[in-house]
Design a protein around this motif. Sequence first.
Motif, PDB file in Angstrom:
ATOM      1  N   VAL A 238       0.839  -1.207   0.000  1.00 39.30           N
ATOM      2  CA  VAL A 238       0.000   0.000   0.000  1.00 39.30           C
ATOM      3  C   VAL A 238       0.867   1.247   0.000  1.00 39.30           C
ATOM      4  CG1 VAL A 238      -1.670   1.335   1.350  1.00 39.30           C
ATOM      5  CG2 VAL A 238      -1.955  -1.134   1.096  1.00 39.30           C
ATOM      6  N   PHE A 239       1.950   1.238   0.782  1.00 43.76           N
ATOM      7  CA  PHE A 239       2.848   2.402   0.818  1.00 43.76           C
ATOM      8  C   PHE A 239       3.418   2.710  -0.568  1.00 43.76           C
ATOM      9  CE2 PHE A 239       7.366   3.585   0.895  1.00 43.76           C
ATOM     10  CZ  PHE A 239       7.257   4.897   1.355  1.00 43.76           C
ATOM     11  N   PHE A 240       3.949   1.705  -1.226  1.00 45.09           N
ATOM     12  CA  PHE A 240       4.552   1.949  -2.541  1.00 45.09           C
ATOM     13  C   PHE A 240       3.493   2.289  -3.587  1.00 45.09           C
ATOM     14  CE2 PHE A 240       8.262  -0.146  -0.674  1.00 45.09           C
ATOM     15  CZ  PHE A 240       9.278   0.645  -1.182  1.00 45.09           C
ATOM     16  N   LYS A 241       2.289   1.749  -3.453  1.00 51.39           N
ATOM     17  CA  LYS A 241       1.219   2.131  -4.373  1.00 51.39           C
ATOM     18  C   LYS A 241       0.857   3.604  -4.200  1.00 51.39           C
ATOM     19  CE  LYS A 241      -1.105  -2.295  -5.189  1.00 51.39           C
ATOM     20  NZ  LYS A 241      -2.371  -3.073  -5.016  1.00 51.39           N
ATOM     21  N   ILE A 242       0.793   4.056  -2.938  1.00 49.97           N
ATOM     22  CA  ILE A 242       0.498   5.470  -2.684  1.00 49.97           C
ATOM     23  C   ILE A 242       1.597   6.351  -3.273  1.00 49.97           C
ATOM     24  CG2 ILE A 242       0.301   7.215  -0.866  1.00 49.97           C
ATOM     25  CD1 ILE A 242      -1.122   5.169   0.851  1.00 49.97           C
ATOM     26  N   CYS A 243       2.855   5.934  -3.108  1.00 47.01           N
ATOM     27  CA  CYS A 243       3.971   6.706  -3.669  1.00 47.01           C
ATOM     28  C   CYS A 243       3.869   6.778  -5.195  1.00 47.01           C
ATOM     29  CB  CYS A 243       5.301   6.079  -3.261  1.00 47.01           C
ATOM     30  SG  CYS A 243       5.713   6.273  -1.516  1.00 47.01           S
ATOM     31  N   LEU A 244       3.565   5.658  -5.838  1.00 47.24           N
ATOM     32  CA  LEU A 244       3.451   5.648  -7.296  1.00 47.24           C
ATOM     33  C   LEU A 244       2.310   6.545  -7.765  1.00 47.24           C
ATOM     34  CD1 LEU A 244       4.066   1.887  -8.170  1.00 47.24           C
ATOM     35  CD2 LEU A 244       5.568   3.831  -8.631  1.00 47.24           C
TER      36      LEU A 244
END
Length: 527
Positions: free
Chosen positions: A59-65
Motif C-alpha cells: 500500500v505504501f509503494f502504491k500510494i507513492c506511485l
Amino acid sequence: MQGRKELQPKMLYQVSIDDLVPQDNFYRKLSQTLDLSFLYKATSNYYGSEGQESIDPVVFFKICLVGYLNNINSDRKLIEYCSNCLDVRWYLKYDIDEPLPWHSTISRTRQLYGEETFLKLFQKVLSLCVEEGMVRGKRQAVDSAYIKANASMDSLVEKEVLEDVEAYAEELNEGSEYRVKASVKKAVERHHKWKEQAYKDMPGHVDNPKQVDEHGHLIRPRYLSNHTHYSPTDPDARISTKPGKARQLNYAGQIAVDDAHHVITGACSSSAGNRDSQNLAEILTQTINNLKANEISIEQVIADAGYSSGEALAFCESHNIDAYIPNFGQYKSEREGFIYNAEKDQYECQRGKRAVLPFKRIATDSKGYSKRVYRSNNSKCKDCPLRTSCIGKSDFKKIEDSTDKPYYDRMHQKLASNPQYAKKMSRIRSKTVEPVLGTLMNYLNMRRVNTRGMAGANKHVLLSATAYNLKKLMKFNREKVKTVAASVQKVSLQAREDLNFLTALIQCNYNHFKRGCFLNTEIQLKH
C-alpha cells in the motif's frame, strides 16, 4: 418539463467500490501489469515480530506511485487525492468508508526503508520492460538535471574558519564538511571580489539597487560558495545554478536511457557540487548491473562534454564500453607551432630558434587538476625573434597538458575520424535523454525533493524513474511494433525481387544487343 436535481442522502447504501470503477480504468490496468507482492519479502527485515501492525508495504509503494504518476509532491495533498478518488481507493484496496493512512505515516515509512528497496522496485519494472522487448541495451544516453532541495538559501551559515597550521587543521578538520581553512576562505573571497568588479561593467548592472530592508539599508546580492557556506537544514544539498536561473540549493539527478524505446535503465542522485564527469562511473555501474540481471550488456554510451574527464573515459575503457563523449572546452589536440615527440616526451618548437620543451614535473592547479609541465631553456627563448608573440615578457615557454591527455587524444581521434557518425551520436543523445528528463521534471514530480539528505533524494529519483517506465510499459503495444516491422520486411523482399528481375532483363537485352537483335521489352513493376 424542466428537471431539477437535489441530493437526498440515504441512511443505507448497497454499493460495491468494484462496481464503481470502470473495467478499462488506468489503475485496473496498472494492477494487472505490476505485481508488488515481492515487496513483502524485500521489507521483512525492517519489522519485528511483536507490536502493532504497520502500514502494508505494498500500500505504501502504491500510494507513492500514485503521487509520482499524478505529479503530487506533498504527502498531505497525496493522501487527500487518494481519499477522493474511487479508482485509487480500489487500487489501494481501501473501501469507500475506510480511512487512509496519515500523511506522517508515509513520511516515516519512506525514511524507514533503505535505498535498496526502492532500487528493487525500479529493477522489477525494468525487467518487465525487457520482457516486452522495449530494451536492447546497445546504446545508453546519460544526462543530468538539477533537483530543488528542501532547503532555502536563507538557511545558509558560514563554515567555521580554522587557522592555517597544517597539523592542527588536519586534526580538527578530518572528515568535517563544516570547517574551512583560512587560506581557502581568503581565496574564495578574492574570487568573489573579482567577480563583483567584473560584473560591474556588464549590461543591466545597477550600482544603487532600490531594494531596502526594514531599516532602510540597501540589499546587495551576496556571493555564496560551497567552500565557505553550508545549510544546516540539509547539509547534503549544494549551491548551484545554470545560466539564466537563480542560485539555489540543489541535488543532481542522473539517468541513463536506452535508445530503443526511451526506457530508463539507471537512475540515481548525486551532489550538485560535483561535476557530471565525477558521477558517470556511479550511474553507469548501476546501469550495467541492472541490465546484467536481465542478461543484457552495454555496448555504447553517449553523453555531453560535461561528462568528459580522464576518470570517466578510463572507466569506459576498463569496462569495454564504446563511449562518445566530446572533450571539454580546455582540451587542445595540438599546439600551434609545436609538435609533441612521444618517444622523448617533449615538445619541439617548429619556428624561431627551435627550442625544446622537455617534461619537468607534474603540478596541481588551483582547481585541483593534475597537469604535466613542459618548459624550455631560458637561453633558447631569450633572443628568439618571435619571443614577444610567443611568451611575452617571460624568459621561457611553458606548456601544460592534463595527465589524462592520452584518453582525450583517443576520444578526439575517434570523433574526428568519422565526424558524420559523431554528429549522429550527438543527435541520438539529444532526442533520447533530454525529452525523458523534461517529462520527469514537469510531469512526474522530479523537480523538487520533499525529503532531506542524499538517501531521500536517491529514493525520489528512483521512484520518479519507476513511474516513467511504468507509463511507457502500459502504453507499449508490442503487436503494433511487430506489424510495422513485418510490413517493412515485406516491402524489402518485394523490392529485392523487382531488382533481381530488372537485373536479369537488362542482362538479357545486353546479350541480344551484342548479337545485333535488341529486344523491345516493356518493364512494369508492381511497386
